[in-house]
Write a protein that holds these residues in place. Structure first.
Motif, PDB file in Angstrom:
ATOM      1  N   PHE A   1       0.835  -1.206   0.000  1.00 19.46           N
ATOM      2  CA  PHE A   1       0.000   0.000   0.000  1.00 19.46           C
ATOM      3  C   PHE A   1       0.868   1.254   0.000  1.00 19.46           C
ATOM      4  O   PHE A   1       0.621   2.190  -0.760  1.00 19.46           O
ATOM      5  CB  PHE A   1      -0.928  -0.006   1.219  1.00 19.46           C
ATOM      6  CG  PHE A   1      -1.721   1.252   1.367  1.00 19.46           C
ATOM      7  CD1 PHE A   1      -2.888   1.434   0.637  1.00 19.46           C
ATOM      8  CD2 PHE A   1      -1.307   2.263   2.213  1.00 19.46           C
ATOM      9  CE1 PHE A   1      -3.627   2.603   0.753  1.00 19.46           C
ATOM     10  CE2 PHE A   1      -2.032   3.430   2.348  1.00 19.46           C
ATOM     11  CZ  PHE A   1      -3.200   3.602   1.612  1.00 19.46           C
ATOM     12  N   VAL A   2       1.884   1.269   0.855  1.00 20.76           N
ATOM     13  CA  VAL A   2       2.776   2.429   0.943  1.00 20.76           C
ATOM     14  C   VAL A   2       3.473   2.661  -0.394  1.00 20.76           C
ATOM     15  O   VAL A   2       3.543   3.788  -0.880  1.00 20.76           O
ATOM     16  CB  VAL A   2       3.805   2.244   2.090  1.00 20.76           C
ATOM     17  CG1 VAL A   2       4.916   3.271   2.015  1.00 20.76           C
ATOM     18  CG2 VAL A   2       3.110   2.307   3.441  1.00 20.76           C
ATOM     19  N   GLU A   3       3.978   1.603  -0.999  1.00 23.75           N
ATOM     20  CA  GLU A   3       4.676   1.728  -2.283  1.00 23.75           C
ATOM     21  C   GLU A   3       3.736   2.153  -3.405  1.00 23.75           C
ATOM     22  O   GLU A   3       4.078   3.034  -4.198  1.00 23.75           O
ATOM     23  CB  GLU A   3       5.356   0.407  -2.644  1.00 23.75           C
ATOM     24  CG  GLU A   3       6.574   0.111  -1.801  1.00 23.75           C
ATOM     25  CD  GLU A   3       7.205  -1.218  -2.164  1.00 23.75           C
ATOM     26  OE1 GLU A   3       7.051  -1.669  -3.314  1.00 23.75           O
ATOM     27  OE2 GLU A   3       7.855  -1.804  -1.284  1.00 23.75           O
ATOM     28  N   LYS A   4       2.561   1.545  -3.478  1.00 23.90           N
ATOM     29  CA  LYS A   4       1.594   1.864  -4.542  1.00 23.90           C
ATOM     30  C   LYS A   4       1.131   3.308  -4.480  1.00 23.90           C
ATOM     31  O   LYS A   4       0.905   3.938  -5.496  1.00 23.90           O
ATOM     32  CB  LYS A   4       0.360   0.962  -4.449  1.00 23.90           C
ATOM     33  CG  LYS A   4       0.479  -0.340  -5.130  1.00 23.90           C
ATOM     34  CD  LYS A   4      -0.852  -1.068  -5.025  1.00 23.90           C
ATOM     35  CE  LYS A   4      -1.039  -2.018  -6.153  1.00 23.90           C
ATOM     36  NZ  LYS A   4      -2.336  -2.697  -6.070  1.00 23.90           N
ATOM     37  N   ASN A   5       0.960   3.822  -3.260  1.00 22.22           N
ATOM     38  CA  ASN A   5       0.414   5.162  -3.077  1.00 22.22           C
ATOM     39  C   ASN A   5       1.492   6.225  -2.906  1.00 22.22           C
ATOM     40  O   ASN A   5       1.173   7.379  -2.654  1.00 22.22           O
ATOM     41  CB  ASN A   5      -0.550   5.171  -1.893  1.00 22.22           C
ATOM     42  CG  ASN A   5      -1.785   4.360  -2.208  1.00 22.22           C
ATOM     43  OD1 ASN A   5      -2.646   4.808  -2.942  1.00 22.22           O
ATOM     44  ND2 ASN A   5      -1.865   3.143  -1.687  1.00 22.22           N
ATOM     45  N   ASN A   6       2.746   5.815  -3.055  1.00 24.69           N
ATOM     46  CA  ASN A   6       3.868   6.756  -3.018  1.00 24.69           C
ATOM     47  C   ASN A   6       3.768   7.698  -1.807  1.00 24.69           C
ATOM     48  O   ASN A   6       3.817   8.917  -1.957  1.00 24.69           O
ATOM     49  CB  ASN A   6       3.927   7.542  -4.326  1.00 24.69           C
ATOM     50  CG  ASN A   6       5.283   8.178  -4.543  1.00 24.69           C
ATOM     51  OD1 ASN A   6       6.280   7.713  -3.994  1.00 24.69           O
ATOM     52  ND2 ASN A   6       5.315   9.235  -5.317  1.00 24.69           N
ATOM     53  N   LEU A   7       3.612   7.128  -0.619  1.00 31.66           N
ATOM     54  CA  LEU A   7       3.452   7.918   0.588  1.00 31.66           C
ATOM     55  C   LEU A   7       4.772   8.572   0.990  1.00 31.66           C
ATOM     56  O   LEU A   7       5.839   7.977   0.850  1.00 31.66           O
ATOM     57  CB  LEU A   7       2.953   7.056   1.749  1.00 31.66           C
ATOM     58  CG  LEU A   7       1.605   6.374   1.580  1.00 31.66           C
ATOM     59  CD1 LEU A   7       1.244   5.616   2.851  1.00 31.66           C
ATOM     60  CD2 LEU A   7       0.512   7.364   1.243  1.00 31.66           C
ATOM     61  N   SER A   8       4.664   9.784   1.517  1.00 36.96           N
ATOM     62  CA  SER A   8       5.846  10.476   2.038  1.00 36.96           C
ATOM     63  C   SER A   8       6.263   9.789   3.339  1.00 36.96           C
ATOM     64  O   SER A   8       5.524   8.996   3.912  1.00 36.96           O
ATOM     65  CB  SER A   8       5.523  11.944   2.300  1.00 36.96           C
ATOM     66  OG  SER A   8       4.627  12.055   3.396  1.00 36.96           O
TER      67      SER A   8
ATOM     68  N   GLU B   1       3.713  10.455   5.954  1.00 40.48           N
ATOM     69  CA  GLU B   1       2.487   9.678   5.762  1.00 40.48           C
ATOM     70  C   GLU B   1       2.689   8.208   6.125  1.00 40.48           C
ATOM     71  O   GLU B   1       1.751   7.537   6.551  1.00 40.48           O
ATOM     72  CB  GLU B   1       2.009   9.792   4.318  1.00 40.48           C
ATOM     73  CG  GLU B   1       1.505  11.168   3.951  1.00 40.48           C
ATOM     74  CD  GLU B   1       1.277  11.342   2.458  1.00 40.48           C
ATOM     75  OE1 GLU B   1       0.336  12.061   2.102  1.00 40.48           O
ATOM     76  OE2 GLU B   1       2.042  10.766   1.657  1.00 40.48           O
ATOM     77  N   GLN B   2       3.899   7.702   5.970  1.00 42.56           N
ATOM     78  CA  GLN B   2       4.188   6.304   6.282  1.00 42.56           C
ATOM     79  C   GLN B   2       4.115   6.029   7.785  1.00 42.56           C
ATOM     80  O   GLN B   2       3.871   4.901   8.202  1.00 42.56           O
ATOM     81  CB  GLN B   2       5.583   5.924   5.786  1.00 42.56           C
ATOM     82  CG  GLN B   2       5.684   5.832   4.290  1.00 42.56           C
ATOM     83  CD  GLN B   2       7.103   5.510   3.845  1.00 42.56           C
ATOM     84  OE1 GLN B   2       7.854   4.882   4.570  1.00 42.56           O
ATOM     85  NE2 GLN B   2       7.449   5.947   2.650  1.00 42.56           N
TER      86      GLN B   2
END
Length: 60
Positions: free
Chosen positions: A21-28, A31-32
């Motif tokens: 999810f973190v990788e797919k949504n390119n979270l800062s 945000e992580q």
């Protein structure tokens, strides 16, 4: 012991899902902290204090 191994496998699967999810949504990095804190069992108020946002904002 079997039950413990099953719980460990489920937990590992959940961690992998969060990582995807973190990788797919390119979270800062900021945000992580929210999904990682939830996975670590932190209280939302502690997570939001660390991130510096309101609880409402963190749940968006």
């Amino acid at each position: 012991m079997e039950r413990l191994n099953e719980r460990l496998k489920r937990f590992e699967n959940k961690v992998k899902q969060v990582d995807v999810f973190v990788e797919k949504n390119n979270l800062s990095k900021k945000e992580q902290i929210v999904p990682e804190g939830i996975m670590d069992g932190q209280k939302m108020k502690d997570i939001t204090k660390e991130v510096g946002v309101s609880r409402t904002r963190a749940q968006e």
